[in-house]
Design a protein around this motif. Structure first.
Motif, PDB file in Angstrom:
ATOM      1  N   CYS A  93       0.860  -1.183   0.000  1.00 23.18           N
ATOM      2  CA  CYS A  93       0.000   0.000   0.000  1.00 23.18           C
ATOM      3  C   CYS A  93       0.898   1.235   0.000  1.00 23.18           C
ATOM      4  O   CYS A  93       1.964   1.251   0.605  1.00 23.18           O
ATOM      5  CB  CYS A  93      -0.877  -0.032   1.244  1.00 23.18           C
TER       6      CYS A  93
ATOM      7  N   CYS B 293      -1.729  -3.400   4.224  1.00 23.87           N
ATOM      8  CA  CYS B 293      -1.206  -2.846   5.481  1.00 23.87           C
ATOM      9  C   CYS B 293      -1.482  -3.753   6.668  1.00 23.87           C
ATOM     10  O   CYS B 293      -0.631  -3.918   7.541  1.00 23.87           O
ATOM     11  CB  CYS B 293      -1.799  -1.460   5.736  1.00 23.87           C
TER      12      CYS B 293
ATOM     13  N   CYS C 121      -7.625  -2.548   4.622  1.00 17.76           N
ATOM     14  CA  CYS C 121      -6.490  -2.560   3.691  1.00 17.76           C
ATOM     15  C   CYS C 121      -5.724  -3.859   3.884  1.00 17.76           C
ATOM     16  O   CYS C 121      -5.017  -4.043   4.883  1.00 17.76           O
ATOM     17  CB  CYS C 121      -5.571  -1.367   3.915  1.00 17.76           C
TER      18      CYS C 121
ATOM     19  N   CYS D 252      -1.430   2.418   6.508  1.00 10.80           N
ATOM     20  CA  CYS D 252      -2.588   3.309   6.420  1.00 10.80           C
ATOM     21  C   CYS D 252      -3.570   2.932   7.530  1.00 10.80           C
ATOM     22  O   CYS D 252      -3.377   1.961   8.259  1.00 10.80           O
ATOM     23  CB  CYS D 252      -3.237   3.237   5.041  1.00 10.80           C
TER      24      CYS D 252
HETATM   25 ZN   LIG Z   1      -2.960   0.486   3.365  1.00  4.76          ZN
END
Ligand SMILES: [Zn+2]
Length: 355
Positions: free
Chosen positions: A193, A253, A250, A245
Motif C-alpha cells: 500500500c 497494510c 487494507c 494506512c
Molecule cells: Zn494500506
C-alpha cells in the motif's frame, strides 16, 4: 488557463531541469492547465530543456489480474498494448527512437541518450520490476512529479522493496507475448500500500532532497533519484509503521503489520490494531481474500470460465508458471472469441500495487 510549450519549458527550468538531465516523469497532464498542443507539446517542452544529451522516461504500465482471474484474451505486447498510465506516455511511445521495455506489467518508455540503458534487461525475467529506477539513479537522473499530490509513482516502491516491506504473498498475473512471439503467462508478487507515502514528502523537502515548484498550474516536485530512493528507504527501514494506512480493510497494510509484528511500535493504533479479537478476525478475512491471489486460473470462454487449474502459490512461482504453461499448451492458445465476464474485470488492488 492556456499553457504553452514555452511556458512549460521555462517552468521546468525554474524547477531545476537542465540540458543533459535524465528524468523520469509521472504526471497528470490536465493538472497543468489547458496545454496548447496537448501531450506532444508537453513532451517537446521536456525535450527542448534536456536536449539530445538528456533522457526522458515514463511509466507505460499495463493490466494485471488476480491469479484466479487471468484473462487469456488479454495478451501484453510491448509493441501495441496501450498503457493505463495516461495519454502522455502513450504519445511518447509513438515517438521515433522511443524504446519501451518488455516487462509484461511494469514497462517503461524512454527517449534520449540513456533510453537503451534504462530499458535494457527490463523484461519478464527481471528480478526487480523497478530496475529502470535503479538505473535512473545510477545515471544521476531525476524524478519529476507533476500534479499528482506527491504520489511518487513507481520510484517509492523501490524504496519500499529495499526497506524489506514486500512481504505479503499477493500474486497477480497476465499473459504476454515473448520475443519469439509465443504467448506465455507472467506472475508478479507485489503487494504494498502506498497511501501514506506522500506524508514522507514534507520531511524529504526539509532534508533538501525534494524541491517544490509549479509546472503551469500544477504543484510539482523534482528530486535526484538516487538520494530520493536512499532517503525514503532509510525512513521506512527505521520505522516501517510509516507505511501503514488506517483503513481496517487494507489487506496490504493489515498483513504487513501482522507479518512484521509491528503492533507495539504503532504510535496511534486503531481499535483493529489494539484488540486481539479484531486482529484475528481481520487475519481470517485476509486469508480468504488472499486466496484469489494464490490460485491460478486462466479464464477461457470455451470452458465457460470454469477453473481449469488451481494451485497454491506457496509451492513457488516457477512451479506456477510451468503449470500455467502446460495448461495453456493444452487449451489456452486457440480459445473461443467471446470473453468471459469473470475474467474481464480489472482488479483495482492489482493496479494499486503498482502505482
Ligand atoms: Zn494500506
Amino acid at each position: 488557463m492556456k499553457i504553452t510549450k514555452n511556458q512549460i519549458a521555462s517552468d521546468l527550468k525554474s524547477l531545476g531541469l537542465k540540458e543533459g538531465s535524465h528524468v523520469a516523469v509521472s504526471l497528470s497532464l490536465k493538472s497543468i492547465g489547458f496545454v496548447e498542443g496537448g501531450p506532444d507539446a508537453f513532451i517537446d517542452a521536456v525535450l527542448d530543456v534536456i536536449g539530445p544529451e538528456g533522457t526522458l522516461m515514463m511509466n507505460t504500465y499495463t493490466r494485471l489480474f488476480p491469479l484466479s482471474d487471468i484473462d487469456s484474451h488479454y495478451v501484453f505486447d510491448p509493441e501495441t498494448t496501450i498503457p493505463w498510465t495516461g495519454i502522455v506516455p502513450s504519445t511518447l511511445m509513438k515517438r521515433k527512437n522511443a524504446i519501451r521495455s518488455r516487462h509484461p506489467a511494469c514497462s517503461v518508455v524512454a527517449l534520449g541518450k540513456h533510453a537503451r540503458f534504462l530499458t535494457e534487461g527490463h523484461d519478464e525475467h527481471v528480478e526487480n520490476e523497478y530496475l529502470p529506477y535503479v538505473k535512473l539513479a545510477q545515471t544521476n537522473g531525476h524524478y519529476l512529479c507533476i500534479g499528482i499530490n506527491d504520489n511518487f509513482v513507481a520510484i517509492r516502491h523501490e524504496a519500499q522493496r529495499r526497506a524489506g516491506l514486500f512481504v505479503v504473498p499477493k500474486f497477480t498475473g497476465v499473459m504476454y507475448k515473448n520475443r519469439q512471439g509465443e504467448t506465455k503467462p507472467f506472475i508478479l508478487r507485489n503487494a504494498i500500500c502506498s497511501v501514506t507515502q506522500p506524508l514522507l514528502v514534507p520531511q524529504l523537502v526539509e532534508m533538501g532532497i525534494v524541491k517544490r515548484g509549479k509546472i503551469g498550474m500544477a504543484s510539482s516536485t523534482l528530486s535526484p533519484a538516487s538520494e530520493l530512493i536512499e532517503a525514503m528507504t532509510s525512513l521506512l527501514s527505521e520505522d516501517p509503521t510509516l507505511n501503514l494506512c488506517s483503513n481496517a480493510f487494507c489487506l496490504e497494510c493489515r498483513e504487513l503489520e501482522r507479518r512484521l509484528n509491528l503492533y507495539d511500535s504503532i504510535r496511534n493504533p486503531g481499535f483493529f490494531q489494539r484488540n486481539i479479537a479484531a486482529r484475528k478476525l481481520i487475519e481470517l478475512r485476509n486469508k480468504i481474500v488472499l486466496r484469489r491471489y494464490a490460485c491460478v486460473r486462466v479464464s477461457n470462454s470455451k470452458q465457460n470460465g470454469k477453473p481449469n487449474l488451481s494451485l497454491f502459490a506457496e509451492r513457488g512461482i516457477p512451479n506456477l508458471v510451468g503449470s500455467i504453461s502446460r495448461i495453456l499448451g493444452k487449451s489456452g492458445t486457440n480459445g473461443g472469441k467471446e470473453q468471459t465476464n469473470s475474467s474481464n474485470e480489472l482488479s483495482q488492488d492489482a493496479i494499486g500495487s503498482r502505482t
